[in-house]
Design a protein around this motif. Structure first.
Motif, short mmCIF file in Angstrom:
data_model
loop_
_atom_site.label_atom_id
_atom_site.label_comp_id
_atom_site.label_asym_id
_atom_site.label_seq_id
_atom_site.Cartn_x
_atom_site.Cartn_y
_atom_site.Cartn_z
N ASP A 41 77.68 11.39 21.70
CA ASP A 41 78.23 10.84 22.76
C ASP A 41 79.90 10.69 22.38
O ASP A 41 80.48 10.86 21.54
N VAL A 42 80.46 10.17 23.50
CA VAL A 42 82.02 10.12 23.28
C VAL A 42 82.49 9.30 22.10
O VAL A 42 83.33 9.89 21.31
N PRO A 43 81.92 8.19 21.80
CA PRO A 43 82.38 7.31 20.76
C PRO A 43 82.11 8.04 19.40
O PRO A 43 82.90 7.88 18.56
N VAL A 44 81.06 8.71 19.49
CA VAL A 44 80.64 9.33 18.06
C VAL A 44 81.79 10.67 18.04
O VAL A 44 82.17 10.98 16.73
N ILE A 45 81.96 11.36 19.00
CA ILE A 45 82.76 12.36 18.98
C ILE A 45 84.30 11.95 18.40
O ILE A 45 85.08 12.46 17.54
N GLU A 46 84.74 10.81 18.93
CA GLU A 46 86.13 10.04 18.40
C GLU A 46 86.03 9.92 16.94
O GLU A 46 86.83 9.80 16.11
N ARG A 47 84.78 9.19 16.58
CA ARG A 47 84.73 9.00 15.00
C ARG A 47 84.45 10.30 14.38
O ARG A 47 85.23 10.47 13.05
N ILE A 48 83.97 11.26 14.66
CA ILE A 48 84.07 12.83 14.03
C ILE A 48 85.59 13.24 13.87
O ILE A 48 86.13 13.41 12.84
N THR A 49 86.28 13.04 14.96
CA THR A 49 87.77 13.64 14.95
C THR A 49 88.60 12.68 14.10
O THR A 49 89.03 13.19 13.47
N GLU A 50 88.24 11.36 14.06
CA GLU A 50 89.23 10.61 13.23
C GLU A 50 88.82 10.55 11.84
O GLU A 50 89.84 10.80 11.02
N GLN A 51 87.38 10.65 11.38
CA GLN A 51 87.30 10.85 10.07
C GLN A 51 87.56 12.16 9.34
O GLN A 51 87.69 12.36 8.21
N THR A 52 87.53 13.22 10.20
CA THR A 52 87.66 14.42 9.53
C THR A 52 89.25 14.98 9.93
O THR A 52 89.47 16.10 9.24
N GLY A 53 89.75 14.69 10.85
CA GLY A 53 90.89 15.03 11.18
C GLY A 53 91.13 16.18 11.85
O GLY A 53 92.11 17.11 12.08
N VAL A 54 89.86 16.72 12.45
CA VAL A 54 89.83 18.01 13.28
C VAL A 54 89.91 17.57 14.68
O VAL A 54 88.80 16.60 15.20
N ASN A 55 90.56 18.14 15.50
CA ASN A 55 90.75 18.10 17.19
C ASN A 55 89.46 18.19 17.90
O ASN A 55 88.94 19.23 17.42
N TYR A 56 89.27 17.35 18.57
CA TYR A 56 88.01 17.82 19.51
C TYR A 56 87.87 19.31 20.06
O TYR A 56 86.98 19.91 19.82
N ASN A 57 89.05 19.91 20.47
CA ASN A 57 89.04 21.04 20.92
C ASN A 57 88.72 22.19 20.06
O ASN A 57 88.53 23.46 20.27
#
Length: 78
Positions: A41-57
């Motif tokens: 879900d969106v909060p998890v996606i945000e954590r993935i992008t924050e922790q990895t430095g990889v953009n959602y797109n």
């Protein structure tokens, strides 16, 4: 360059349990994300992008065959 969640984790040199802990989800949940059984879900996606430095797109969340149509042998669509 787009990457799957599995490739993203592997590129970071993390195991599934390590990635799950980093993102704050269970190991089973992360396994399901990688295998397209469930989607973050969106909060998890945000954590993935924050922790990895990889953009959602740049992350592939859907299976490779998503959206493909099935062709029936000998039959044409109406």
């Amino acid at each position: 360059m787009k990457v799957t969640l599995k490739a993203l984790r592997a590129n970071l040199g993390l195991t599934q349990p390590e990635m799950a802990k980093l993102i704050g989800v269970s190991e089973a949940t992360w396994y399901n994300y990688e295998n397209y059984k469930t989607f973050p879900d969106v909060p998890v996606i945000e954590r993935i992008t924050e922790q990895t430095g990889v953009n959602y797109n740049d992350i592939i969340f859907l299976p490779p065959d998503y959206g493909l149509t099935v062709k029936l042998k000998g039959k044409q669509p109406n």
